[in-house]
Design an enzyme around this catalytic site. Structure first.
Site, PDB file in Angstrom:
ATOM      1  N   GLY A   1      -0.858 -25.461  21.767  1.00  0.00           N
ATOM      2  CA  GLY A   1      -1.447 -26.126  22.928  1.00  0.00           C
ATOM      3  C   GLY A   1      -1.220 -27.629  22.931  1.00  0.00           C
TER       4      GLY A   1
ATOM      5  CG  HIS B   1       4.774 -32.113  23.852  1.00  0.00           C
ATOM      6  ND1 HIS B   1       5.994 -31.544  23.590  1.00  0.00           N
ATOM      7  CD2 HIS B   1       4.074 -32.044  22.691  1.00  0.00           C
ATOM      8  CE1 HIS B   1       6.050 -31.187  22.321  1.00  0.00           C
ATOM      9  NE2 HIS B   1       4.894 -31.463  21.754  1.00  0.00           N
TER      10      HIS B   1
ATOM     11  CG  HIS C   1       4.645 -27.359  23.596  1.00  0.00           C
ATOM     12  ND1 HIS C   1       3.909 -28.518  23.609  1.00  0.00           N
ATOM     13  CD2 HIS C   1       4.477 -26.813  22.364  1.00  0.00           C
ATOM     14  CE1 HIS C   1       3.295 -28.671  22.440  1.00  0.00           C
ATOM     15  NE2 HIS C   1       3.635 -27.659  21.656  1.00  0.00           N
TER      16      HIS C   1
ATOM     17  CD  GLN D   1      -0.003 -23.092  11.953  1.00  0.00           C
ATOM     18  OE1 GLN D   1       0.084 -21.919  12.338  1.00  0.00           O
ATOM     19  NE2 GLN D   1       0.787 -24.043  12.420  1.00  0.00           N
TER      20      GLN D   1
ATOM     21  N   GLY E   1      11.119 -24.337  18.510  1.00  0.00           N
ATOM     22  CA  GLY E   1      11.764 -25.644  18.619  1.00  0.00           C
ATOM     23  C   GLY E   1      12.458 -26.025  17.324  1.00  0.00           C
TER      24      GLY E   1
ATOM     25  CB  SER F   1       4.692 -34.674  17.860  1.00  0.00           C
ATOM     26  OG  SER F   1       3.572 -34.216  17.128  1.00  0.00           O
ATOM     27  CB  SER F   2       0.357 -31.995  20.050  1.00  0.00           C
ATOM     28  OG  SER F   2       1.066 -30.958  20.687  1.00  0.00           O
TER      29      SER F   2
HETATM   30  P1  AMP Z   1       3.268 -26.565  18.210  1.00  0.00           P
HETATM   31  O1  AMP Z   1       2.391 -26.443  19.425  1.00  0.00           O
HETATM   32  O2  AMP Z   1       3.338 -27.947  17.660  1.00  0.00           O
HETATM   33  O3  AMP Z   1       2.977 -25.515  17.169  1.00  0.00           O
HETATM   34  O4  AMP Z   1       4.736 -26.247  18.718  1.00  0.00           O
HETATM   35  C1  AMP Z   1       5.034 -25.037  19.373  1.00  0.00           C
HETATM   36  C2  AMP Z   1       6.526 -24.905  19.490  1.00  0.00           C
HETATM   37  O5  AMP Z   1       7.044 -26.017  20.218  1.00  0.00           O
HETATM   38  C3  AMP Z   1       7.229 -24.889  18.131  1.00  0.00           C
HETATM   39  O6  AMP Z   1       8.275 -23.928  18.166  1.00  0.00           O
HETATM   40  C4  AMP Z   1       7.754 -26.287  18.023  1.00  0.00           C
HETATM   41  O7  AMP Z   1       8.902 -26.393  17.208  1.00  0.00           O
HETATM   42  C5  AMP Z   1       8.096 -26.595  19.473  1.00  0.00           C
HETATM   43  N1  AMP Z   1       8.149 -28.047  19.679  1.00  0.00           N
HETATM   44  C6  AMP Z   1       7.198 -28.958  19.388  1.00  0.00           C
HETATM   45  N2  AMP Z   1       7.630 -30.202  19.668  1.00  0.00           N
HETATM   46  C7  AMP Z   1       8.889 -30.083  20.136  1.00  0.00           C
HETATM   47  C8  AMP Z   1       9.887 -31.008  20.588  1.00  0.00           C
HETATM   48  N3  AMP Z   1       9.677 -32.313  20.623  1.00  0.00           N
HETATM   49  N4  AMP Z   1      11.073 -30.505  20.994  1.00  0.00           N
HETATM   50  C9  AMP Z   1      11.320 -29.175  20.963  1.00  0.00           C
HETATM   51  N5  AMP Z   1      10.427 -28.251  20.562  1.00  0.00           N
HETATM   52  C10 AMP Z   1       9.224 -28.697  20.146  1.00  0.00           C
END
Ligand code: AMP
Length: 295
Positions: free
Chosen positions: A28, A31, A34, A58, A144, A182-183
């Site tokens: 969640g 950005h 995602h 995690q 990602g 990044s969040s």
């Molecule tokens: P997260 O919500 O941080 O767990 O990320 C969810 C998915 O979004 C994961 O597969 C991340 O690798 C991908 N993701 C997060 N940030 C980026 C980014 N800047 N560019 C591409 N994919 C991203």
């Protein structure tokens, strides 16, 4: 867009989805990084499922689980406008009910880098991802490249446990100055936000050397490390140059694809970034082909 908070509802709604189903797992606070995954899923698949779950298992002790940014209302609006069909938003009690005791562990590629800095992190990731795969039964799952070691770990998981799905990897989405989205970037103070470009600058320094023909892993690694170390607000956790398929840390020159990855604490957040060398591999097709041992 349908929203499900229970397993029976999710299963029923999943059954009703037509055709090829793409899954985008997230924590969640969405950005553009995602949303690139959602767009790729929308293009490839007939139906798109997203999950929003800040998976407690995690996060290590003393990490930012309690402070992880959340905004479900906004996330729902974003997913709806991107054409997502179904969102699964489980609670902790649903994912880890009392007497929960089953864990999924990938043994080798979880060592080093994020695995060394965050003991137990990948066990949490592989367990929740296995549960989501079983619940959603997607045809394609989107990850990602931002979390490159995670891609390698999940690819191994899928291969070893025979999950009937394929993995697609989307390139890192960046701000105009190179900072990977990044969040956690919301926690950067203005000075730290400027300093945070050091990660991308470090990757570029090594990539420039690589483009000039340098293949000595120590020189490439040092070029990246030097840039991060020169930034007073950045505290590097690691700078790794590894074989992109196996994640074995490199000590000898090679023409095989390499993964240069780094993590640094800048103020409150811990930031990650990486690139594949040669740089031409940093595309969806390149990363999907190169990261991890492809089944
Ligand atoms: P997260 O919500 O941080 O767990 O990320 C969810 C998915 O979004 C994961 O597969 C991340 O690798 C991908 N993701 C997060 N940030 C980026 C980014 N800047 N560019 C591409 N994919 C991203």
């Amino acid at each position: 867009m349908k929203v499900s908070e229970t397993i029976s509802q999710l299963r029923a709604m999943r059954q009703a989805l037509p055709g090829k189903v793409g899954l985008v797992p997230t924590m969640g606070y969405l950005h553009a990084g995602h949303m690139a995954l959602v767009e790729a899923a929308r293009e490839d698949c007939d139906s798109v499922v997203a999950t929003i779950y800040v998976n407690p298992t995690q996060f290590g002790e003393g990490e930012d689980l309690g402070q992880y940014p959340r905004n479900l209302e906004r996330d729902f609006a974003i997913l709806e406008s991107a054409g997502v069909d179904l969102v699964f938003v489980p609670s902790d009690a649903l994912m880890y009910p009392p007497r929960y005791q089953t864990w999924v562990t990938v043994e080798q590629v979880t060592k080093g880098r994020e695995g060394a800095q965050r003991p137990g992190h990948f066990r949490g990731v592989t367990t929740i991802v296995s549960k989501l795969f079983n619940l959603v039964q997607p045809d394609v799952v989107y990850f990602g490249q931002k979390d490159a070691q995670q891609v390698v770990v999940i690819r191994q998981l899928v291969r070893d446990l025979n999950f009937p799905l394929s993995i697609a990897v989307c390139p890192v989405v960046r701000e105009s100055d190179g900072l990977a989205l990044s969040s956690r970037n919301v926690y950067l103070e203005p000075e730290e936000r400027r300093a945070a470009t050091a990660l991308h600058r470090a990757l570029n320094a090594a990539a420039d050397l690589y483009a000039q023909g340098e293949r000595d892993p120590n020189r490439l690694r040092d070029a990246a490390r030097h840039v991060v170390m020169s930034e007073p607000l950045a505290h590097a956790d690691y700078v790794s140059l590894a074989d992109a398929g196996t994640l074995d840390e490199l000590s000898e020159p090679t023409e095989r694809p390499m993964l240069l990855s780094l993590a640094a604490q800048i103020g409150k957040p811990r930031l990650l970034d990486n690139c594949l060398l040669p740089l031409e591999l940093n595309t969806r097709d390149g990363a999907t082909r190169t990261l991890g041992v492809v089944p």
